[in-house]
Design a protein around this motif. Structure first.
Motif, PDB file in Angstrom:
ATOM      1  N   GLY A   5      60.777 106.381  62.699  1.00  0.00           N
ATOM      2  CA  GLY A   5      60.485 106.567  61.115  1.00  0.00           C
ATOM      3  C   GLY A   5      59.789 104.713  60.867  1.00  0.00           C
ATOM      4  O   GLY A   5      60.624 103.509  61.048  1.00  0.00           O
ATOM      5  N   VAL A   6      58.928 105.305  59.835  1.00  0.00           N
ATOM      6  CA  VAL A   6      58.123 104.242  59.829  1.00  0.00           C
ATOM      7  C   VAL A   6      57.657 104.358  57.766  1.00  0.00           C
ATOM      8  O   VAL A   6      57.520 105.783  57.687  1.00  0.00           O
ATOM      9  CB  VAL A   6      57.021 103.700  60.707  1.00  0.00           C
ATOM     10  N   ARG A   7      57.195 103.423  57.645  1.00  0.00           N
ATOM     11  CA  ARG A   7      57.590 104.055  55.668  1.00  0.00           C
ATOM     12  C   ARG A   7      55.981 102.497  55.414  1.00  0.00           C
ATOM     13  O   ARG A   7      56.407 101.562  56.125  1.00  0.00           O
ATOM     14  CB  ARG A   7      58.212 103.988  55.284  1.00  0.00           C
ATOM     15  N   ALA A  46      44.584 113.117  63.553  1.00  0.00           N
ATOM     16  CA  ALA A  46      44.989 114.026  62.344  1.00  0.00           C
ATOM     17  C   ALA A  46      46.434 113.600  61.561  1.00  0.00           C
ATOM     18  O   ALA A  46      46.389 113.394  60.148  1.00  0.00           O
ATOM     19  CB  ALA A  46      45.396 115.462  62.700  1.00  0.00           C
ATOM     20  N   ALA A  47      46.610 113.323  62.154  1.00  0.00           N
ATOM     21  CA  ALA A  47      48.041 112.058  61.897  1.00  0.00           C
ATOM     22  C   ALA A  47      47.656 110.695  60.857  1.00  0.00           C
ATOM     23  O   ALA A  47      48.081 110.467  59.694  1.00  0.00           O
ATOM     24  CB  ALA A  47      49.050 112.021  62.811  1.00  0.00           C
ATOM     25  N   ALA A  76      54.511  96.608  56.428  1.00  0.00           N
ATOM     26  CA  ALA A  76      53.375  96.063  55.137  1.00  0.00           C
ATOM     27  C   ALA A  76      51.757  96.818  54.850  1.00  0.00           C
ATOM     28  O   ALA A  76      51.553  96.921  53.684  1.00  0.00           O
ATOM     29  CB  ALA A  76      52.992  94.452  54.923  1.00  0.00           C
ATOM     30  N   ASP A  77      51.271  97.420  55.722  1.00  0.00           N
ATOM     31  CA  ASP A  77      50.398  97.947  55.633  1.00  0.00           C
ATOM     32  C   ASP A  77      49.854  98.908  56.596  1.00  0.00           C
ATOM     33  O   ASP A  77      50.451  98.332  57.748  1.00  0.00           O
ATOM     34  CB  ASP A  77      49.134  96.701  55.261  1.00  0.00           C
ATOM     35  N   PHE A  78      48.640  99.940  56.647  1.00  0.00           N
ATOM     36  CA  PHE A  78      48.728 100.731  57.703  1.00  0.00           C
ATOM     37  C   PHE A  78      48.538  99.761  59.153  1.00  0.00           C
ATOM     38  O   PHE A  78      48.585 100.242  59.932  1.00  0.00           O
ATOM     39  CB  PHE A  78      47.745 101.415  57.449  1.00  0.00           C
ATOM     40  N   ALA A  79      47.590  99.205  59.362  1.00  0.00           N
ATOM     41  CA  ALA A  79      47.138  97.906  60.314  1.00  0.00           C
ATOM     42  C   ALA A  79      48.707  97.755  61.435  1.00  0.00           C
ATOM     43  O   ALA A  79      49.178  98.098  62.209  1.00  0.00           O
ATOM     44  CB  ALA A  79      46.333  97.330  60.297  1.00  0.00           C
ATOM     45  N   ILE A 100      48.159 110.189  57.026  1.00  0.00           N
ATOM     46  CA  ILE A 100      48.937 109.063  56.860  1.00  0.00           C
ATOM     47  C   ILE A 100      48.906 107.732  55.764  1.00  0.00           C
ATOM     48  O   ILE A 100      49.041 107.245  55.024  1.00  0.00           O
ATOM     49  CB  ILE A 100      50.178 108.454  58.007  1.00  0.00           C
ATOM     50  N   LYS A 101      47.505 107.285  56.536  1.00  0.00           N
ATOM     51  CA  LYS A 101      46.552 106.503  55.821  1.00  0.00           C
ATOM     52  C   LYS A 101      46.441 107.034  54.254  1.00  0.00           C
ATOM     53  O   LYS A 101      46.651 106.024  53.354  1.00  0.00           O
ATOM     54  CB  LYS A 101      45.333 106.070  56.754  1.00  0.00           C
ATOM     55  N   ALA A 102      45.728 108.100  54.108  1.00  0.00           N
ATOM     56  CA  ALA A 102      45.774 109.199  52.128  1.00  0.00           C
ATOM     57  C   ALA A 102      47.299 108.840  51.550  1.00  0.00           C
ATOM     58  O   ALA A 102      47.092 109.092  50.829  1.00  0.00           O
ATOM     59  CB  ALA A 102      44.639 109.973  52.635  1.00  0.00           C
ATOM     60  N   ALA A 103      48.594 109.163  52.886  1.00  0.00           N
ATOM     61  CA  ALA A 103      49.334 109.173  51.562  1.00  0.00           C
ATOM     62  C   ALA A 103      49.951 107.832  51.478  1.00  0.00           C
ATOM     63  O   ALA A 103      51.240 108.004  51.330  1.00  0.00           O
ATOM     64  CB  ALA A 103      50.499 109.849  51.927  1.00  0.00           C
ATOM     65  N   THR A 104      49.649 106.323  51.971  1.00  0.00           N
ATOM     66  CA  THR A 104      50.336 105.326  51.783  1.00  0.00           C
ATOM     67  C   THR A 104      49.299 104.201  51.586  1.00  0.00           C
ATOM     68  O   THR A 104      48.128 104.344  51.571  1.00  0.00           O
ATOM     69  CB  THR A 104      50.423 105.261  53.220  1.00  0.00           C
TER      70      THR A 104
END
Length: 205
Positions: free
Chosen positions: A120-122, A84-85, A70-73, A89-93
């Motif tokens: 895999g996560v998204r 770095a990841a 649902a979210d980055f958390a 990844i936070k900037a792209a989601t």
């Protein structure tokens, strides 16, 4: 027969979302909309869903399933992220990307890569998908709804209901969606490697 539930794409009705969540908690396999087409979804602790998806899509045991968050958390509970990841990844989601990362112990062993222990996560940029996962309280075990005898993914709920009526438990119809696959970025070795170019801009990685 699969239940057919129509939901508003921008303001999903809580009662309808609640009905789907109850089915997921009862081991259901559902079809639901994302920002890259419809997908199969099931609870992470389902012991039948992965095999059902493999049978429907004619996949082998090596197929990588995705955890839709649902979210980055929430994403951060299930994969290991270095600094770095985390930033990239936070900037792209949310968006049309799938990231392959080392799995935490929260991920059931049968859902991670057998040798690498990756998953895999998204986070899809789709209100219905985010609302569904947030209400479920955990990621959805997910796989693209691409059928072996179809050159393109199905993009409308009624067509999915017609095609898969006897092999899935419910269709959550959130309107027609664009069926363009996600861009897949493998970050399991500590650096980004684009392994599939899709809807997401690969140049940012």
């Amino acid at each position: 027969m699969a239940r057919y539930l129509d939901v508003h794409p921008a303001n999903p009705q809580p009662r309808t979302i609640g009905q789907v969540v109850a089915m997921l908690r009862d081991d259901a396999l559902v079809a639901y909309p994302t920002d890259s087409g419809y997908a199969f979804g099931a609870a992470m602790d389902s012991h039948t869903a992965a095999d059902r998806i493999r049978r429907i899509r004619h996949l082998d045991a090596k197929h990588h399933f995705t955890l839709v968050c649902a979210d980055f958390a929430q994403l951060g509970q299930f994969v290991h992220l270095d600094n770095a990841a985390f930033r990239a990844i936070k900037a792209a989601t949310p968006g049309p990307y799938t990231f392959i990362l080392p799995a935490t112990k929260e991920v059931p062993r049968r859902l991670a890569h057998e040798r690498k222990r990756t998953v895999g996560v998204r986070i899809p940029d789709n209100v219905v998908a985010q609302t569904l996962v947030r209400e479920l309280g955990e990621p959805l075990l997910s796989s693209t709804l691409l059928l072996p005898d179809h050159p393109e993914p199905l993009t409308e709920g009624w067509a999915i209901k017609e095609e898969l009526d006897h092999v899935i438990d419910a269709v959550l119809d959130g309107g027609e969606v664009v069926a363009e696959p996600t861009t897949v970025v493998d970050w399991s070795e500590g650096y980004p490697e684009v392994v599939r170019v899709g809807a997401g801009d690969p140049d940012r990685f």
